[in-house]
Design a protein around this motif. Structure first.
Motif, PDB file in Angstrom:
ATOM      1  N   GLN A   1       1.984   1.857   3.806  1.00  0.00           N
ATOM      2  CA  GLN A   1       2.420   2.135   2.371  1.00  0.00           C
ATOM      3  C   GLN A   1       2.724   3.560   2.470  1.00  0.00           C
ATOM      4  O   GLN A   1       1.946   4.497   2.924  1.00  0.00           O
ATOM      5  N   ALA A   2       3.863   3.613   1.894  1.00  0.00           N
ATOM      6  CA  ALA A   2       5.010   4.824   1.377  1.00  0.00           C
ATOM      7  C   ALA A   2       4.173   5.542   0.650  1.00  0.00           C
ATOM      8  O   ALA A   2       4.653   4.668  -0.917  1.00  0.00           O
ATOM      9  N   SER A   3       3.963   7.312   0.046  1.00  0.00           N
ATOM     10  CA  SER A   3       4.892   6.970  -1.668  1.00  0.00           C
ATOM     11  C   SER A   3       5.335   8.417  -1.140  1.00  0.00           C
ATOM     12  O   SER A   3       5.459   9.473  -0.162  1.00  0.00           O
ATOM     13  N   GLY A   4       5.678   9.190  -2.191  1.00  0.00           N
ATOM     14  CA  GLY A   4       6.213  10.505  -2.244  1.00  0.00           C
ATOM     15  C   GLY A   4       7.549  10.448  -2.849  1.00  0.00           C
ATOM     16  O   GLY A   4       8.296  11.818  -2.546  1.00  0.00           O
ATOM     17  N   GLY A   5       8.329   9.417  -2.690  1.00  0.00           N
ATOM     18  CA  GLY A   5      10.015   9.380  -2.757  1.00  0.00           C
ATOM     19  C   GLY A   5       9.965   9.934  -4.869  1.00  0.00           C
ATOM     20  O   GLY A   5       8.812   9.961  -4.797  1.00  0.00           O
ATOM     21  N   GLY A   6      11.082  10.194  -4.691  1.00  0.00           N
ATOM     22  CA  GLY A   6      11.633  10.842  -6.278  1.00  0.00           C
ATOM     23  C   GLY A   6      12.659  11.641  -6.431  1.00  0.00           C
ATOM     24  O   GLY A   6      13.849  11.515  -5.600  1.00  0.00           O
ATOM     25  N   SER A   7      12.994  12.395  -8.014  1.00  0.00           N
ATOM     26  CA  SER A   7      14.172  12.460  -8.042  1.00  0.00           C
ATOM     27  C   SER A   7      14.372  14.590  -7.697  1.00  0.00           C
ATOM     28  O   SER A   7      13.402  14.659  -8.753  1.00  0.00           O
ATOM     29  N   VAL A   8      14.859  15.363  -7.081  1.00  0.00           N
ATOM     30  CA  VAL A   8      14.686  16.085  -6.941  1.00  0.00           C
ATOM     31  C   VAL A   8      16.458  17.124  -7.497  1.00  0.00           C
ATOM     32  O   VAL A   8      17.481  15.961  -7.402  1.00  0.00           O
ATOM     33  N   GLN A   9      16.723  18.006  -7.349  1.00  0.00           N
ATOM     34  CA  GLN A   9      18.286  18.715  -7.727  1.00  0.00           C
ATOM     35  C   GLN A   9      18.329  19.442  -5.976  1.00  0.00           C
ATOM     36  O   GLN A   9      17.352  19.896  -5.460  1.00  0.00           O
ATOM     37  N   ALA A  10      19.221  19.627  -5.738  1.00  0.00           N
ATOM     38  CA  ALA A  10      20.186  20.021  -4.236  1.00  0.00           C
ATOM     39  C   ALA A  10      18.583  21.425  -3.787  1.00  0.00           C
ATOM     40  O   ALA A  10      19.295  22.059  -5.207  1.00  0.00           O
ATOM     41  N   GLY A  11      18.606  20.975  -3.176  1.00  0.00           N
ATOM     42  CA  GLY A  11      18.235  22.309  -2.717  1.00  0.00           C
ATOM     43  C   GLY A  11      16.130  22.328  -2.641  1.00  0.00           C
ATOM     44  O   GLY A  11      15.617  23.299  -2.448  1.00  0.00           O
ATOM     45  N   GLY A  12      15.497  21.550  -3.282  1.00  0.00           N
ATOM     46  CA  GLY A  12      14.733  20.890  -3.757  1.00  0.00           C
ATOM     47  C   GLY A  12      13.608  20.696  -2.487  1.00  0.00           C
ATOM     48  O   GLY A  12      14.742  20.360  -1.626  1.00  0.00           O
ATOM     49  N   SER A  13      12.501  20.236  -2.281  1.00  0.00           N
ATOM     50  CA  SER A  13      11.342  19.497  -1.855  1.00  0.00           C
ATOM     51  C   SER A  13      11.240  18.597  -2.147  1.00  0.00           C
ATOM     52  O   SER A  13      10.737  17.915  -3.455  1.00  0.00           O
ATOM     53  N   LEU A  14      10.667  17.660  -0.723  1.00  0.00           N
ATOM     54  CA  LEU A  14       9.744  16.941  -1.308  1.00  0.00           C
ATOM     55  C   LEU A  14       8.794  16.217   0.029  1.00  0.00           C
ATOM     56  O   LEU A  14       9.136  16.880   0.902  1.00  0.00           O
ATOM     57  N   ARG A  15       7.881  15.477  -0.519  1.00  0.00           N
ATOM     58  CA  ARG A  15       7.338  15.454   0.448  1.00  0.00           C
ATOM     59  C   ARG A  15       6.810  13.932   0.726  1.00  0.00           C
ATOM     60  O   ARG A  15       6.337  13.174  -0.604  1.00  0.00           O
TER      61      ARG A  15
END
Length: 116
Positions: A4-18
């Motif tokens: 079970q994966a989670s944490g994706g999304g939309s960000v602007q360049a230079g941003g972060s996601l986990r």
């Protein structure tokens, strides 16, 4: 085994996601666990793996921007992604390889979109 994966999304360049991924079900000993990705029109490619001895492997394009880690249960893996670029846009798939026969499992994928 289910991933079970989670944490994706939309960000602007230079941003972060986990990204996070947790395995459940009939789990054997972990040999490797990590992330692959697939961009539209492209083949699936390795992003990062962590192995049973805690060794890690990153794709060249990571260039120090991503960090993979796991928890003590060896059921969960995390991918901290910093300095994201538009070319990081893809569906990210959790992957696990288990047991003496190296059974392989894939998660359902989580979409990461990086806008410029």
């Amino acid at each position: 085994v289910q991933l079970q994966a989670s944490g994706g999304g939309s960000v602007q360049a230079g941003g972060s996601l986990r990204l996070s991924c947790t395995a459940s079900g009939n789990i054997f000993s972990m040999n490797a666990m990590g992330w692959y990705r697939q961009a539209p029109g492209k083949a699936r490619e390795l992003v990062a793996l962590i192995f049973s001895g805690s060794r890690v492997n990153y794709a060249d394009f990571v260039e120090g921007r991503f960090t993979i880690s796991g928890d003590n249960t060896r059921k969960s893996v995390f991918l901290q992604m910093n300095s994201l670029k538009p070319e990081d846009t893809a569906v990210y798939y959790c992957y696990r390889r288990d047991g003496p026969r190296n059974y392989e499992y894939w998660g359902q994928g989580t979409l990461v979109t990086v806008s410029s």
